[in-house]
Each structure stands twice: as C-alpha cells, then as structure tokens.
Design a protein around this motif. Structure first.
Motif, short mmCIF file in Angstrom:
data_model
loop_
_atom_site.label_atom_id
_atom_site.label_comp_id
_atom_site.label_asym_id
_atom_site.label_seq_id
_atom_site.Cartn_x
_atom_site.Cartn_y
_atom_site.Cartn_z
N ILE A 272 0.83 -1.20 0.00
CA ILE A 272 0.00 0.00 0.00
C ILE A 272 0.87 1.25 0.00
CG2 ILE A 272 -1.60 1.35 1.39
CD1 ILE A 272 -2.89 -0.92 -0.14
N SER A 273 1.95 1.22 0.77
CA SER A 273 2.83 2.39 0.82
C SER A 273 3.50 2.63 -0.51
CB SER A 273 3.89 2.19 1.91
OG SER A 273 3.28 2.08 3.18
N ALA A 274 3.89 1.57 -1.20
CA ALA A 274 4.53 1.71 -2.50
C ALA A 274 3.56 2.33 -3.51
CB ALA A 274 5.01 0.36 -3.00
N VAL A 275 2.30 1.94 -3.42
CA VAL A 275 1.30 2.53 -4.31
C VAL A 275 1.10 4.00 -3.99
CG1 VAL A 275 -1.13 2.47 -4.96
CG2 VAL A 275 0.13 0.34 -4.71
N ASN A 276 1.11 4.32 -2.68
CA ASN A 276 0.91 5.70 -2.27
C ASN A 276 2.04 6.61 -2.74
OD1 ASN A 276 -1.50 5.23 -1.00
ND2 ASN A 276 -0.61 4.94 1.03
N ALA A 277 3.20 6.01 -3.07
CA ALA A 277 4.32 6.81 -3.56
C ALA A 277 3.98 7.49 -4.87
CB ALA A 277 5.55 5.92 -3.74
N GLN A 278 2.93 7.00 -5.52
CA GLN A 278 2.53 7.58 -6.79
C GLN A 278 1.48 8.67 -6.60
OE1 GLN A 278 1.29 4.32 -9.26
NE2 GLN A 278 3.16 3.16 -8.92
N GLU A 279 1.21 9.06 -5.35
CA GLU A 279 0.24 10.11 -5.10
C GLU A 279 0.69 11.42 -5.74
OE1 GLU A 279 -0.25 10.41 -0.93
OE2 GLU A 279 -1.47 8.61 -0.75
N SER A 280 -0.27 12.25 -6.12
CA SER A 280 0.05 13.51 -6.77
C SER A 280 0.66 14.50 -5.78
CB SER A 280 -1.22 14.11 -7.38
OG SER A 280 -0.97 15.39 -7.89
N PHE A 281 1.66 15.25 -6.24
CA PHE A 281 2.27 16.30 -5.42
C PHE A 281 1.91 17.68 -5.95
CE2 PHE A 281 5.29 15.13 -8.72
CZ PHE A 281 5.65 16.36 -9.25
N ILE A 282 0.98 17.72 -6.91
CA ILE A 282 0.62 18.99 -7.53
C ILE A 282 0.10 19.98 -6.49
CG2 ILE A 282 -0.99 20.08 -9.16
CD1 ILE A 282 -0.71 17.68 -10.95
N GLY A 283 -0.59 19.46 -5.49
CA GLY A 283 -1.11 20.34 -4.45
C GLY A 283 -0.02 21.02 -3.63
N ASP A 284 1.20 20.51 -3.71
CA ASP A 284 2.31 21.11 -2.96
C ASP A 284 2.96 22.27 -3.70
OD1 ASP A 284 1.95 19.19 -1.00
OD2 ASP A 284 3.44 17.82 -1.86
N ILE A 285 2.60 22.46 -4.97
CA ILE A 285 3.26 23.50 -5.78
C ILE A 285 2.86 24.88 -5.28
CG2 ILE A 285 3.50 24.49 -8.08
CD1 ILE A 285 2.98 21.73 -9.23
N ASN A 286 3.87 25.70 -5.00
CA ASN A 286 3.67 27.09 -4.61
C ASN A 286 4.16 27.96 -5.77
OD1 ASN A 286 3.91 29.72 -3.55
ND2 ASN A 286 4.33 28.96 -1.49
N TYR A 287 3.23 28.43 -6.59
CA TYR A 287 3.61 29.14 -7.80
C TYR A 287 4.27 30.49 -7.50
CZ TYR A 287 1.11 25.63 -10.47
OH TYR A 287 0.71 24.43 -11.02
N GLN A 288 3.85 31.13 -6.43
CA GLN A 288 4.48 32.39 -6.05
C GLN A 288 5.94 32.17 -5.66
OE1 GLN A 288 2.47 34.46 -2.89
NE2 GLN A 288 3.78 36.26 -3.01
N LEU A 289 6.18 31.12 -4.90
CA LEU A 289 7.56 30.79 -4.52
C LEU A 289 8.37 30.36 -5.74
CD1 LEU A 289 9.54 30.42 -2.16
CD2 LEU A 289 8.72 28.06 -1.95
N LEU A 290 7.73 29.65 -6.64
CA LEU A 290 8.41 29.21 -7.86
C LEU A 290 8.89 30.41 -8.68
CD1 LEU A 290 9.34 27.10 -9.87
CD2 LEU A 290 6.99 26.94 -10.72
N GLU A 291 8.06 31.45 -8.77
CA GLU A 291 8.46 32.65 -9.52
C GLU A 291 9.65 33.33 -8.85
OE1 GLU A 291 7.65 33.95 -12.49
OE2 GLU A 291 6.64 32.01 -12.69
N LYS A 292 9.71 33.27 -7.52
CA LYS A 292 10.87 33.83 -6.82
C LYS A 292 12.12 33.05 -7.16
CE LYS A 292 8.42 35.74 -2.81
NZ LYS A 292 8.29 35.70 -1.33
N TYR A 293 11.99 31.73 -7.25
CA TYR A 293 13.13 30.90 -7.63
C TYR A 293 13.61 31.26 -9.04
CZ TYR A 293 12.18 27.81 -3.63
OH TYR A 293 12.01 27.29 -2.38
N VAL A 294 12.66 31.46 -9.95
CA VAL A 294 13.02 31.81 -11.33
C VAL A 294 13.73 33.16 -11.36
CG1 VAL A 294 12.09 32.46 -13.58
CG2 VAL A 294 11.19 30.44 -12.39
N ASP A 295 13.20 34.14 -10.63
CA ASP A 295 13.80 35.48 -10.61
C ASP A 295 15.22 35.42 -10.04
OD1 ASP A 295 11.52 36.55 -11.70
OD2 ASP A 295 10.68 37.20 -9.77
#
Length: 225
Positions: free
Chosen positions: A15-38
C-alpha cells in the motif's frame, strides 16, 4: 494466523509503494516558484555571461556610430598680422587665424556597414540571451517539480518504514512467545530492512534535488520565503 500476519506486513509495504505515486501537484507554490526563477535569472553565472555579452555587443553599436566622426578632421593656424606674407618662418600667404576642415569620404561610406554589422551582432547576442532565459526558466521549474516529487516520495517511504517496523516488532514479540516461526519473522525483518533502504535512498534523492535547485537560484531554499 501466521500467514495472515505475514500478509499483513506485506500489505503495509504494498500500500505504501502505491501511495508513492500520489500527486504532489497540491504542494506546488507558484508564487515561490516565480521567486526561484527570478533568483536564477539574477544569480546564475552563465546567465550573467550571456547578459554581459549582449551589453558588450550593444556598446559596439555606439562605437561603430562614432566612426562617422573620424571622417572629419578640423585644424587651425594662427599667423600674426604683422608677419611677412611668406618666409621660411611663416610659410603662409595669409595672416591671422585660419581654420580648416578635412573630409575622408572613404570612412563615411564604410561606417554604415560597420554600424549594421554591430547591430546584427547585438541582435544575435540578444536572442541568445533570450533563448537562455527561456531554458533557465524551464530548468528551474523542472528542478523544483523534481524536488517536490522527491519530498513527497520521502514522506511516503518514511511512513512505509515506520509501518513495517511496527509490524515487524509485533512479529518479534510473537516470535519470542513462539507464536510465529523463525522463517516468518525473518521475512518480516527483510521487508523492514528493504523499506529502510528505500527511505534512505529517498533522502539521498531529495538532498540531490535540493542541491540542484539551490545551485540554479544561487540561494539556500531556507532563505527564500
């Protein structure tokens, strides 16, 4: 009963191995990502190199345009009014202040071509810098997503190890009481050991992704809010 317990341990890991395929899209912080790009556009050395090359090419346009001035040469001569009209010390037919302007038509015709060449070189450097900015933005985003994926993978595998260890410890207690066989207990320990190995590998992968992202942005992640 023994087989059921062993199946239970195996179930934890599956079950844990299957859960490793869970989506991480909800963890994306687009504001922080833009700071990284800048930060990457500001700090990454190779990007600075492209920008400096572009500015150097732009400066050469001004240098090429200034060549127009080389086509003109001005001079003057002063001869006292009471000097003889012509002698060895005053080889001029006129006295007073005399001005002269000399014009080099060859330089005048050559300069427009030099200016065009400088502009084309600047355009080339400008487009190269633009292309690299696009590639750098993409690389920062891909590395950030990889970092989030590795972070999610570590959470899952850490929980997998905890679950398997708890089940293995339970089997150890039953083994000591003689309720399960040595073979079943050994298999449970093997699963726990494998889960721990996967957890350590996930930690290593997360550290690598973190290092790659920090190398791109030129800052430690903890300092970027």
């Amino acid at each position: 009963m023994t087989r059921f317990i062993l199946l239970f341990v195996t179930f934890f890991y599956t079950i844990s191995a299957v859960n490793a395929q869970e989506s991480f899209i909800g963890d994306i912080n687009y504001q922080l990502l833009e700071k990284y790009v800048d930060l990457a556009l500001k700090n990454y050395p190779k990007r600075k190199m492209y920008k400096a090359s572009e500015l150097s090419a732009k400066a050469k346009i001004g240098v090429a345009k200034a060549t127009y001035l080389d086509a003109f040469t001005a001079s003057y001569n002063y001869s006292p009014n009471n000097a003889a009209r012509y002698n060895t010390a005053n080889p001029y037919t006129l006295n007073g202040i005399q001005f002269g302007i000399y014009f080099n038509i060859g330089i005048l015709f050559r300069t427009p071509a030099l200016v065009r060449q400088a502009k084309e070189e600047h355009n080339e450097k400008f487009y190269q810098a633009q292309e690299y900015d696009i590639l750098l933005r993409s690389e920062v985003k891909k590395t950030y997503y990889e970092y989030l994926r590795e972070s999610a993978d570590l959470r899952v595998k850490a929980q997998t190890y905890i679950d398997n260890k708890a089940a293995s410890d339970g089997l150890r207690y039953k083994f000591e009481k003689g309720e399960v066989s040595l073979d079943d207990y050994t298999k449970a320990k093997t699963l726990t050991s494998y889960a721990n190995s996967e957890r350590l590998l996930a930690e290593l992968n997360l550290l690598k992704a973190k290092e790659e992202l920090e190398a791109l942005i030129g800052e430690e992640l903890k300092n970027v809010k």
